[in-house]
Design a protein around this motif. Structure first.
Motif, PDB file in Angstrom:
ATOM      1  N   LYS A  14      -1.069   4.926  -4.981  1.00  0.00           N
ATOM      2  CA  LYS A  14      -2.510   4.723  -5.133  1.00  0.00           C
ATOM      3  C   LYS A  14      -2.958   3.478  -4.355  1.00  0.00           C
ATOM      4  O   LYS A  14      -3.959   3.499  -3.635  1.00  0.00           O
ATOM      5  CB  LYS A  14      -2.824   4.556  -6.627  1.00  0.00           C
ATOM      6  CG  LYS A  14      -4.296   4.631  -6.963  1.00  0.00           C
ATOM      7  CD  LYS A  14      -4.787   6.061  -6.893  1.00  0.00           C
ATOM      8  CE  LYS A  14      -6.291   6.128  -7.114  1.00  0.00           C
ATOM      9  NZ  LYS A  14      -6.813   7.481  -6.903  1.00  0.00           N
ATOM     10  N   ILE A  15      -2.165   2.393  -4.491  1.00  0.00           N
ATOM     11  CA  ILE A  15      -2.545   1.161  -3.792  1.00  0.00           C
ATOM     12  C   ILE A  15      -2.478   1.376  -2.282  1.00  0.00           C
ATOM     13  O   ILE A  15      -3.344   0.920  -1.532  1.00  0.00           O
ATOM     14  CB  ILE A  15      -1.652  -0.016  -4.228  1.00  0.00           C
ATOM     15  CG1 ILE A  15      -1.807  -0.255  -5.730  1.00  0.00           C
ATOM     16  CG2 ILE A  15      -2.003  -1.290  -3.472  1.00  0.00           C
ATOM     17  CD1 ILE A  15      -0.850  -1.260  -6.303  1.00  0.00           C
ATOM     18  N   LYS A  16      -1.447   2.101  -1.847  1.00  0.00           N
ATOM     19  CA  LYS A  16      -1.349   2.399  -0.421  1.00  0.00           C
ATOM     20  C   LYS A  16      -2.572   3.162   0.055  1.00  0.00           C
ATOM     21  O   LYS A  16      -3.146   2.868   1.113  1.00  0.00           O
ATOM     22  CB  LYS A  16      -0.091   3.238  -0.140  1.00  0.00           C
ATOM     23  CG  LYS A  16       1.053   2.440   0.420  1.00  0.00           C
ATOM     24  CD  LYS A  16       2.288   3.281   0.583  1.00  0.00           C
ATOM     25  CE  LYS A  16       2.321   4.003   1.905  1.00  0.00           C
ATOM     26  NZ  LYS A  16       3.613   4.683   2.111  1.00  0.00           N
ATOM     27  N   GLU A  41      16.497  -0.886   0.287  1.00  0.00           N
ATOM     28  CA  GLU A  41      17.116  -0.165  -0.837  1.00  0.00           C
ATOM     29  C   GLU A  41      16.189   0.902  -1.401  1.00  0.00           C
ATOM     30  O   GLU A  41      16.647   1.924  -1.901  1.00  0.00           O
ATOM     31  CB  GLU A  41      17.497  -1.158  -1.947  1.00  0.00           C
ATOM     32  CG  GLU A  41      18.765  -1.958  -1.667  1.00  0.00           C
ATOM     33  CD  GLU A  41      20.022  -1.147  -1.942  1.00  0.00           C
ATOM     34  OE1 GLU A  41      19.992  -0.255  -2.801  1.00  0.00           O
ATOM     35  OE2 GLU A  41      21.040  -1.422  -1.287  1.00  0.00           O
ATOM     36  N   THR A  42      14.881   0.661  -1.369  1.00  0.00           N
ATOM     37  CA  THR A  42      13.972   1.658  -1.924  1.00  0.00           C
ATOM     38  C   THR A  42      13.459   2.600  -0.844  1.00  0.00           C
ATOM     39  O   THR A  42      12.617   3.444  -1.110  1.00  0.00           O
ATOM     40  CB  THR A  42      12.774   0.981  -2.610  1.00  0.00           C
ATOM     41  OG1 THR A  42      12.164   0.073  -1.685  1.00  0.00           O
ATOM     42  CG2 THR A  42      13.192   0.204  -3.825  1.00  0.00           C
ATOM     43  N   GLY A  43      13.976   2.445   0.380  1.00  0.00           N
ATOM     44  CA  GLY A  43      13.631   3.383   1.449  1.00  0.00           C
ATOM     45  C   GLY A  43      12.162   3.348   1.831  1.00  0.00           C
ATOM     46  O   GLY A  43      11.496   4.376   1.858  1.00  0.00           O
ATOM     47  N   ARG A  44      11.647   2.153   2.115  1.00  0.00           N
ATOM     48  CA  ARG A  44      10.231   2.043   2.455  1.00  0.00           C
ATOM     49  C   ARG A  44      10.076   1.579   3.899  1.00  0.00           C
ATOM     50  O   ARG A  44      11.020   1.095   4.521  1.00  0.00           O
ATOM     51  CB  ARG A  44       9.556   1.067   1.493  1.00  0.00           C
ATOM     52  CG  ARG A  44       9.655   1.560   0.067  1.00  0.00           C
ATOM     53  CD  ARG A  44       8.598   1.018  -0.833  1.00  0.00           C
ATOM     54  NE  ARG A  44       8.450   1.930  -1.959  1.00  0.00           N
ATOM     55  CZ  ARG A  44       7.563   2.911  -2.020  1.00  0.00           C
ATOM     56  NH1 ARG A  44       6.723   3.103  -1.036  1.00  0.00           N
ATOM     57  NH2 ARG A  44       7.514   3.702  -3.062  1.00  0.00           N
ATOM     58  N   ILE A  45       8.843   1.727   4.424  1.00  0.00           N
ATOM     59  CA  ILE A  45       8.539   1.269   5.777  1.00  0.00           C
ATOM     60  C   ILE A  45       8.766  -0.245   5.824  1.00  0.00           C
ATOM     61  O   ILE A  45       8.374  -0.914   4.874  1.00  0.00           O
ATOM     62  CB  ILE A  45       7.077   1.625   6.130  1.00  0.00           C
ATOM     63  CG1 ILE A  45       6.914   3.140   6.177  1.00  0.00           C
ATOM     64  CG2 ILE A  45       6.643   0.987   7.445  1.00  0.00           C
ATOM     65  CD1 ILE A  45       5.472   3.591   6.351  1.00  0.00           C
ATOM     66  N   ILE A  59       2.396  -5.984  -9.606  1.00  0.00           N
ATOM     67  CA  ILE A  59       2.101  -6.932  -8.522  1.00  0.00           C
ATOM     68  C   ILE A  59       3.090  -6.748  -7.371  1.00  0.00           C
ATOM     69  O   ILE A  59       2.707  -6.653  -6.201  1.00  0.00           O
ATOM     70  CB  ILE A  59       2.127  -8.378  -9.051  1.00  0.00           C
ATOM     71  CG1 ILE A  59       0.986  -8.576 -10.045  1.00  0.00           C
ATOM     72  CG2 ILE A  59       2.019  -9.370  -7.895  1.00  0.00           C
ATOM     73  CD1 ILE A  59       1.037  -9.882 -10.788  1.00  0.00           C
ATOM     74  N   LEU A  60       4.384  -6.644  -7.727  1.00  0.00           N
ATOM     75  CA  LEU A  60       5.389  -6.430  -6.676  1.00  0.00           C
ATOM     76  C   LEU A  60       5.119  -5.128  -5.923  1.00  0.00           C
ATOM     77  O   LEU A  60       5.259  -5.065  -4.705  1.00  0.00           O
ATOM     78  CB  LEU A  60       6.789  -6.410  -7.279  1.00  0.00           C
ATOM     79  CG  LEU A  60       7.429  -7.761  -7.545  1.00  0.00           C
ATOM     80  CD1 LEU A  60       8.714  -7.576  -8.325  1.00  0.00           C
ATOM     81  CD2 LEU A  60       7.730  -8.457  -6.220  1.00  0.00           C
ATOM     82  N   MET A  65       4.443  -4.580  -1.998  1.00  0.00           N
ATOM     83  CA  MET A  65       5.214  -3.607  -1.218  1.00  0.00           C
ATOM     84  C   MET A  65       4.264  -2.643  -0.496  1.00  0.00           C
ATOM     85  O   MET A  65       4.477  -2.313   0.673  1.00  0.00           O
ATOM     86  CB  MET A  65       6.140  -2.840  -2.167  1.00  0.00           C
ATOM     87  CG  MET A  65       7.199  -2.015  -1.492  1.00  0.00           C
ATOM     88  SD  MET A  65       8.395  -3.004  -0.591  1.00  0.00           S
ATOM     89  CE  MET A  65       9.643  -3.318  -1.810  1.00  0.00           C
ATOM     90  N   ALA A  66       3.228  -2.211  -1.195  1.00  0.00           N
ATOM     91  CA  ALA A  66       2.261  -1.284  -0.584  1.00  0.00           C
ATOM     92  C   ALA A  66       1.562  -1.950   0.592  1.00  0.00           C
ATOM     93  O   ALA A  66       1.335  -1.318   1.633  1.00  0.00           O
ATOM     94  CB  ALA A  66       1.239  -0.839  -1.625  1.00  0.00           C
ATOM     95  N   MET A  67       1.273  -3.241   0.450  1.00  0.00           N
ATOM     96  CA  MET A  67       0.638  -3.967   1.545  1.00  0.00           C
ATOM     97  C   MET A  67       1.568  -4.037   2.750  1.00  0.00           C
ATOM     98  O   MET A  67       1.152  -3.798   3.894  1.00  0.00           O
ATOM     99  CB  MET A  67       0.259  -5.375   1.099  1.00  0.00           C
ATOM    100  CG  MET A  67      -1.178  -5.463   0.635  1.00  0.00           C
ATOM    101  SD  MET A  67      -1.450  -6.732  -0.577  1.00  0.00           S
ATOM    102  CE  MET A  67      -1.090  -8.205   0.276  1.00  0.00           C
TER     103      MET A  67
END
Lengths: 316, 679
Positions: free
Chosen positions: A28-30, A192-196, A272-273, A277-279
């Motif tokens: 949602k934040i993304k 580790e969480t497989g994010r950009i 918050i974290l 991360m979304a940012m």
């Protein structure tokens, strides 16, 4: 004894219940940053519920390992969940393993999923498995150095003890080595969480995906378990970041009020974290696979600097 | 009622006797392959049972010594303290499983090779290893050490009709003799100071020697034993010799023989030289770290499964030496308790490695037995053709990848913890230990990468060749041998609380203090508790994992009913052939590109075209990585020696008269030397 069992069950429920929510919130934040409306924050629950009702299609090439892998990997992640402080520092089973054990339990989970990826005989699976293990190898030295930096500061690798000590430090916890170690671990958490920029959780383009390529052959209930396991792992990685570096509000003893406050504080911290991360995800592009060593050497340097600054500050 | 001491003597004699029976009966029965294999390997197994009981009673009891008749100058004898006993235990456990496996494995050679010869060498080889770790005299040690080297050479070249095997044997025998040369130098220095070849006198003399001599004795011993242990850059023989030998022998060479060198390192560094200088520990740590990372990096890109396992042995010897190096640093720094923990970690890993590497070499043997290929690119789909073997090998793979709750995890966890414990030492040590820990972490991750690749490519999906297509399950003795080690790998992982106190008794013999209760303790659920609340309980982790199985099983309830079987997804194209599978080379390509400075990969492509340049008729792709150490260190030396020996050829005239005159001239010079009063 009963209080302990209640705590264990509460922690498990909290982990399983919150994991999809965190995923939904990050999405949602993304969407917000990308000026989209995006799906509701409860969408991951609906997805999993839907998958659990679906029939599955399984490749004709697979062996028993393909069916066992999601189970083993899920169980390993869940076990790691009992070693990580979520809302209380005095974990009933905290003595069963420390931070290093958590890392290796995650490795066990990854190992089986990557093995299963090879089982169907498709190139995508092999590519995904190979890349996943490659990224894991890149992460490991930086991860171990930051574990050392944290353990050095606190004097133990026991996670409950680390939370307790850091929360007792109050604002002294904002030391250069703590901050450096946090940055290092944050970069590791991205991987580790497989994010950009390491992996794109939203992609289904075969040549760019890592995690999605590995689980391409799963469907139906098995896919639900794999996805839920991945979400739980993501939540646990965030919890590690939250409760190692900002353990404020975590319950030191067992009382209903303290636990409720701790749960609220915990929820606020991971949201918050998640927002951070979304940012990061929105503001960077995915990197080429062969540029990833650079990203993770940055993390390695940060954790090494954390160690060195500890030595300088504390005088060896 | 025999007294305890007599008992132990009987056990030791029984052990030696049964290896002799094995060797002799192998020779006598060599006309009947089946009987010969059965008798010689069974008697080795019986002997190993004697060895297990003997070594356990020494570890938990008193040292055992036996003086053989001899002159006062050459007093041969046997001395088995807890350290020797631990190594006899490691050897015997490995021999028991491998011997049972061998009964089935040697069927491969029935009618083709002389089984009696193999059985004879096998028994004598094990006996020589037992004597290596129990010899109490430098001369006796060198004799049995040499015996071990020569017999293992003969075993390596057992399949001598293959040219690559002969080359492997040659490299092995040359390297091992370079090693022995350095060992002799080291022992001569020690003997020069003590005035005797007895190991007991070495103990007193080593500490009292002048620093320069001690340093020399240390360096020579490190090079000499390091060659046998396979440390980088002296490792080059391992990837040749271990794959060339029959797989049951490889299991023993990789699992056990290289450990005898570790044993002697501990003996010499701690017992004889008292871990004298701080830089010794750092050097051993550095060598260990380098061996670990280099070993695994070569293993990752190696397509030959047995060569890959040999490279992985180099890695594991590195991990063991990291523990021993840390232990030396702590010991020299006056922290024997920490030294004991690091040494326990090293010995634990040594024990684990001998079990899972033995298992994996036997597994490789089973693969070769049923597919006749060592090339991983030609395997695939074996999990369906060899269901039992593949489960057993999976246990080995999980153990060597240090995944909880299997054995490798516990010893790697202990190694990390012992590196961490060194952190309240001094700044330099802290930096060195943390770098070593980071490299060790990378090594562990790459080991997981490497073995995932091996299992995933070799066992899963579809067979990649005719060989793998027609693979069959290994025979019962082979499965039994592997099964024993698989069970042991799990037990060593979940029962560390039985093993640590025993290891504490072992390390006490060379460190002098016990770490138990003061530096680590065992609490409920078999939890290992180290200082500062760091703790681990693998049995509890296993139990928790079993309880949690409930969750996925509930979620998967009735999943089987709603399952359709279909082709693998291939973007809409039918792709269910093995040609579409990912290859092992492709799998390890990211690592190859990451470390391209080390590998210096070279590739060659060759295409032939039919009528049009757009239609390829055939395509050949070849890729290889450079063995940097061979090409840049050994080859120049070899070329130099060859060039120099060309010029030395002038004295080798081939005429007997010339040789007689050389002898005569030498005699004259010697006479002049004596007459001139030389002594």
């Amino acid at each position: 004894m009963i209080a302990k069992i209640a705590l264990v069950i509460l922690q498990l429920l909290a982990i399983i219940a919150l994991a999809p929510l965190l995923s939904g919130i990050i999405k949602k934040i993304k969407a917000f940053f990308q000026i989209r409306k995006g799906p509701g924050i409860f969408q991951p629950y609906y997805d999993i519920a839907k998958l659990l009702q679906k029939d599955s299609v399984v490749s004709q090439n697979v062996s028993w390992l393909f069916h066992a892998a999601p189970i083993v990997s899920f169980v390993a992640v869940l076990t790691a969940g009992l070693l990580i402080p979520i809302f209380i520092t005095e974990l009933p089973f905290g003595f069963a393993g420390d931070l290093i054990a958590v890392v290796y339990l995650f490795a066990l989970a990854r190992f089986f999923i990557a093995l299963a990826a090879l089982d169907a005989g498709s190139s995508f699976g092999g590519m995904g498995g190979s890349r996943e293990m490659f990224v894991a190898s890149l992460v490991e030295p930086a991860l171990m150095l930051s574990i050392f930096a944290i353990a050095l500061n606190v004097g133990s690798t026991n996670l409950g003890y680390i939370s307790q000590t850091v929360s007792a430090m109050g604002f002294d916890a904002f030391s250069p080595y703590q901050i450096l170690a946090f940055v290092a671990l944050f970069i590791i958490a991205i991987a580790e969480t497989g994010r950009i920029p390491v992996d794109n959780p939203a992609t289904h383009l075969e040549l760019t995906m890592i995690h999605e390529a590995m689980i391409l052959e799963y469907s139906g209930k098995q896919l639900a378990i794999v996805e839920l396991g991945a979400m739980i792992k993501q939540l646990l990685v965030f919890s590690l970041l939250a409760n190692i570096f900002f353990p404020w509000g975590i319950a030191q003893g067992v009382s209903a009020a303290a636990v409720i406050i701790a749960l609220l504080a915990y929820f606020a911290k991971i949201v918050i974290l998640g927002a951070v991360m979304a940012m990061v995800e929105t503001s960077t592009a995915k990197w080429r696979l062969f540029r990833l060593p650079e990203l993770l050497s940055i993390s390695l340097m940060f954790s090494f600097l954390a160690l060195v600054s500890f030595i300088i500050v504390k005088g060896g | 009622m025999v007294s305890g001491e007599m008992m132990i003597t009987y056990l030791f004699s029984g052990l030696i006797l049964f290896y002799f029976i094995g060797a002799v009966s192998a020779v006598l029965l060599n006309k009947k392959d089946g009987v010969c294999a059965f008798i010689s390997f069974i008697s080795a197994a019986v002997a190993s049972v004697f060895g297990i009981i003997f070594s356990l009673s020494v570890i938990w009891g008193d040292p055992f010594s036996l003086a053989l008749p001899g002159t006062s100058f050459l007093q041969f004898g046997i001395f088995v303290d807890a350290l020797s006993a631990f190594f006899i235990l490691v050897i015997s456990v490995a021999v028991f499983a491998v011997s049972i496996y061998s009964i089935g494995y040697v069927r491969e050679y029935f009618g083709k090779k002389n089984i009696g010869y193999l059985g004879f060498l096998y028994n004598i080889f094990i006996l020589s290893m037992i004597l290596v770790v129990s010899a109490n005299n430098a001369i006796m040690f060198l004799i049995v050490w040499e015996l071990m080297s020569v017999i293992s050479y003969l075993l390596v070249v057992y399949e001598h009709e293959k040219p690559e095997t002969r080359k492997a044997g040659f490299i092995y025998i040359v390297m091992t003799h370079i090693g022995t040369g350095f060992i002799i130098l080291s022992f001569l220095i020690l003997a020069g100071s003590s005035g005797s070849f007895n190991f007991e006198t070495f103990r007193a003399a080593g500490v009292a020697m002048p620093p320069l001599l001690r340093d020399m004795a240390f360096v020579f011993a490190l090079i000499g034993f390091g060659t046998k242990a396979g440390i980088v850059p002296l490792h080059i023989w391992l990837p040749y010799a271990h794959p060339a030998a029959p797989s049951n022998v490889s299991a023993l060479m990789s699992g056990v023989m290289i450990k005898t060198a570790i044993f002697m390192m501990i003996r010499v560094f701690f017992d004889f030289l008292g871990a004298g200088q701080a830089w010794w520990g750092y050097l051993v740590l550095a060598v260990g770290t380098l061996s670990a990372i280099i070993g695994i990096l070569y293993a990752v890109v190696e397509p030959d499964i047995k060569r890959m396992l040999a490279f992985s042995s180099i890695e594991n010897v590195g991990i063991i030496l990291i523990g021993i190096g840390a232990s030396m640093i702590f010991f020299e720094g006056g922290r024997p308790g920490l030294a004991a923990i690091a040494a326990i970690a090293a010995l634990y890993h040594l024990l684990n490695h001998s079990v899972f590497k033995g298992l994996l070499f036997m597994g490789a043997g089973s693969i070769i037995f049923s597919t006749h290929t060592k090339n991983i690119e030609k395997l695939g789909g074996l999990i369906k053709k060899m269901p039992v073997s593949s489960v057993l090998i999976l246990v080995g793979v999980l153990s060597i990848s240090a995944l909880p709750p299997f054995s490798g995890f516990v010893s790697e966890w202990l190694t990390f913890q012992s590196l961490l414990l060194g952190f309240n030492f001094n700044t330099f040590t802290m930096i060195v230990l943390s770098i070593s820990a980071a490299v060790l972490a990378l090594t562990g991750a790459l080991a997981a990468f490497c073995f995932l690749k091996t299992f995933g490519i070799g066992f899963l999906a579809l067979p990649r060749s005719e060989h793998a297509e027609h693979a069959t399950e290994a025979n019962t003795p082979m499965l039994l041998g592997m099964g024993l080690f698989a069970i042991l790998s799990i037990l060593l992982g979940i029962l560390p609380f039985y093993i640590l106190p025993a290891l504490d008794r072992v390390t006490r013999t060379f460190i002098g203090v016990s770490a138990f209760s003061q530096f680590f303790s065992i609490s409920t659920f078999g939890t290992i508790v180290l200082p500062a609340k760091s703790s681990l309980s693998t049995p509890l982790l296993l139990v928790l994992m079993f309880i949690f199985l409930l969750v996925p099983f509930l979620l998967l309830y009735n999943a089987r009913k709603s399952r359709a079987i279909y082709e693998t997804w291939g973007c809409g194209q039918p792709v269910s052939t093995s040609r579409n599978e990912y290859t092992a080379h492709a799998f390890s390509k990211p690592v190859e590109m990451w470390f391209k400075n080390l590998y210096r990969p070279a590739r060659q492509t060759e295409a032939t075209y039919s009528a049009s340049p757009f239609l390829k008729e055939s395509f050949r792709f070849e890729s290889r990585v450079e063995q940097v150490f061979e090409e840049y260190i050994y080859d120049p030396v070899v070329r130099f020696v060859m060039a120099k020996s060309q010029s030395a050829k002038v004295v080798q005239t081939g005429s007997i008269h010339a040789y007689l005159s050389y002898i005569f001239a030498t005699l004259i010079i010697l006479f002049m030397f004596v007459i001139a009063g030389g002594s």
